[in-house]
Design an enzyme around this catalytic site. Structure first.
Site, PDB file in Angstrom:
ATOM      1  N   SER A 294       0.829  -1.210   0.000  1.00  0.00           N
ATOM      2  CA  SER A 294       0.000   0.000   0.000  1.00  0.00           C
ATOM      3  C   SER A 294       0.866   1.265   0.000  1.00  0.00           C
ATOM      4  O   SER A 294       0.475   2.282  -0.567  1.00  0.00           O
ATOM      5  CB  SER A 294      -0.976  -0.003   1.178  1.00  0.00           C
ATOM      6  OG  SER A 294      -0.310   0.112   2.403  1.00  0.00           O
ATOM      7  N   ASN A 295       2.040   1.194   0.596  1.00  0.00           N
ATOM      8  CA  ASN A 295       2.939   2.357   0.519  1.00  0.00           C
ATOM      9  C   ASN A 295       3.481   2.547  -0.899  1.00  0.00           C
ATOM     10  O   ASN A 295       3.656   3.678  -1.352  1.00  0.00           O
ATOM     11  CB  ASN A 295       4.096   2.219   1.513  1.00  0.00           C
ATOM     12  CG  ASN A 295       3.714   2.695   2.897  1.00  0.00           C
ATOM     13  OD1 ASN A 295       3.462   3.878   3.110  1.00  0.00           O
ATOM     14  ND2 ASN A 295       3.628   1.771   3.848  1.00  0.00           N
TER      15      ASN A 295
ATOM     16  N   HIS B 263       9.132   3.247   8.699  1.00  0.00           N
ATOM     17  CA  HIS B 263       8.912   2.349   9.826  1.00  0.00           C
ATOM     18  C   HIS B 263       7.646   2.821  10.550  1.00  0.00           C
ATOM     19  O   HIS B 263       7.463   4.026  10.735  1.00  0.00           O
ATOM     20  CB  HIS B 263      10.122   2.413  10.772  1.00  0.00           C
ATOM     21  CG  HIS B 263       9.996   1.492  11.952  1.00  0.00           C
ATOM     22  ND1 HIS B 263      10.259   0.143  11.864  1.00  0.00           N
ATOM     23  CD2 HIS B 263       9.622   1.719  13.232  1.00  0.00           C
ATOM     24  CE1 HIS B 263      10.049  -0.412  13.046  1.00  0.00           C
ATOM     25  NE2 HIS B 263       9.664   0.510  13.892  1.00  0.00           N
TER      26      HIS B 263
ATOM     27  N   GLU C 161       1.432   7.147   7.113  1.00  0.00           N
ATOM     28  CA  GLU C 161       2.514   6.725   6.210  1.00  0.00           C
ATOM     29  C   GLU C 161       2.188   7.099   4.772  1.00  0.00           C
ATOM     30  O   GLU C 161       3.038   7.607   4.030  1.00  0.00           O
ATOM     31  CB  GLU C 161       2.718   5.202   6.279  1.00  0.00           C
ATOM     32  CG  GLU C 161       3.293   4.715   7.583  1.00  0.00           C
ATOM     33  CD  GLU C 161       3.457   3.201   7.599  1.00  0.00           C
ATOM     34  OE1 GLU C 161       3.927   2.626   6.600  1.00  0.00           O
ATOM     35  OE2 GLU C 161       3.111   2.576   8.616  1.00  0.00           O
TER      36      GLU C 161
END
Ligand code: GRF
Length: 234
Positions: A15-16, A105, A175
């Site tokens: 998804s990032n 992270h 994120e």
């Protein structure tokens, strides 16, 4: 503008990766980079499927990463982006790409990081510690797991009713907003790692200018808050 050639390493759903692809597409001609390779240690990683859908070359790498350096060379990668990559990156790669390799992270490093601290384990540890806040850390990668110079953090509230699933979702949302903007800034040369290991110009998002993420706000408002905190994406 010469665009950076990004190689994304991912082990999971990606998804990032998707957030990065969408952001670069939305920037259009303003984007400072293109994703030219997505590699994974897991053939079944959702990230590879997302790359194929976007027409980006994919590769499977050995779990110990012994073939990684050659692969990055082969694809002319000049910026390595770890987006949920769960394996240690060989020292040959972190040295070659010093200042040109970044990771996201899902907690506020230096707490809740290190070998074995990934995925649900991170969020469980945050909850067990009764930390009042969590949130993503984007950092340059060095030879030590989760240790490199921090580029950006965004605090996200931890609620007393949270479990690892609800907390993970809230952090992941941050994120998706933060990571692509930092990648763009690094690719554009707006943020550098100095030889003595500092981030220049300082880029850590100051809680005074970037308030703790308010989950009630929509993504557009949160993106505005990020933009106001410093000129991230230009
Ligand atoms: C993210 O929480 C990231 O911070 C961590 O692993 C997760 C990856 O999710 N390193 P995705 O594969 O990008 O969906």
């Amino acid at each position: 503008m010469m665009r950076a050639r990004i190689g994304v390493l991912a082990s999971g759903g990606g998804s990032n990766l998707q957030a990065l692809l969408d952001y670069l597409t939305a920037l259009g001609e303003e984007r400072a980079a293109d994703v030219v390779l997505v590699a994974s240690n897991r053939a079944e990683a959702g990230a590879l499927e997302r790359a194929r859908t976007a027409g980006i070359p994919t590769a499977i790498i050995a779990a110990d990463g012994r073939d990684l350096e050659a692969l990055l060379m082969e694809h002319g990668v000049d910026l390595v982006v770890l987006a949920g990559y769960l394996r240690f990156v060989p020292v040959a790669v972190t040295r070659r790409y010093a200042g040109r390799i970044i990771n996201v992270h899902p907690a506020l490093l230096p707490q809740f990081g290190g070998p074995g601290m990934y995925g649900a384990r991170v969020h469980r540890a945050v909850l067990a510690a009764r930390a009042p806040a969590s949130g993503p850390t984007v950092h340059f990668v060095d030879e030590v797991y989760d240790h490199g110079a921090v580029i950006a953090q965004w605090r996200v509230p931890v609620h007393p009713t949270d479990d690892e699933t609800t907390l993970a979702a809230r952090v992941l949302r941050a994120e998706h907003l933060l990571f692509p903007r930092v990648v763009q800034a690094v690719a554009a040369g707006k943020v550098r790692l100095t030889p003595d290991g500092r981030v220049d110009p300082p880029f850590v998002l100051d809680p005074a200018t970037l308030p703790t993420l308010d989950p009630e706000l929509d993504d557009g408002s949160l993106a505005d808050a990020l933009q106001r905190s410093r000129p991230l994406s230009s």
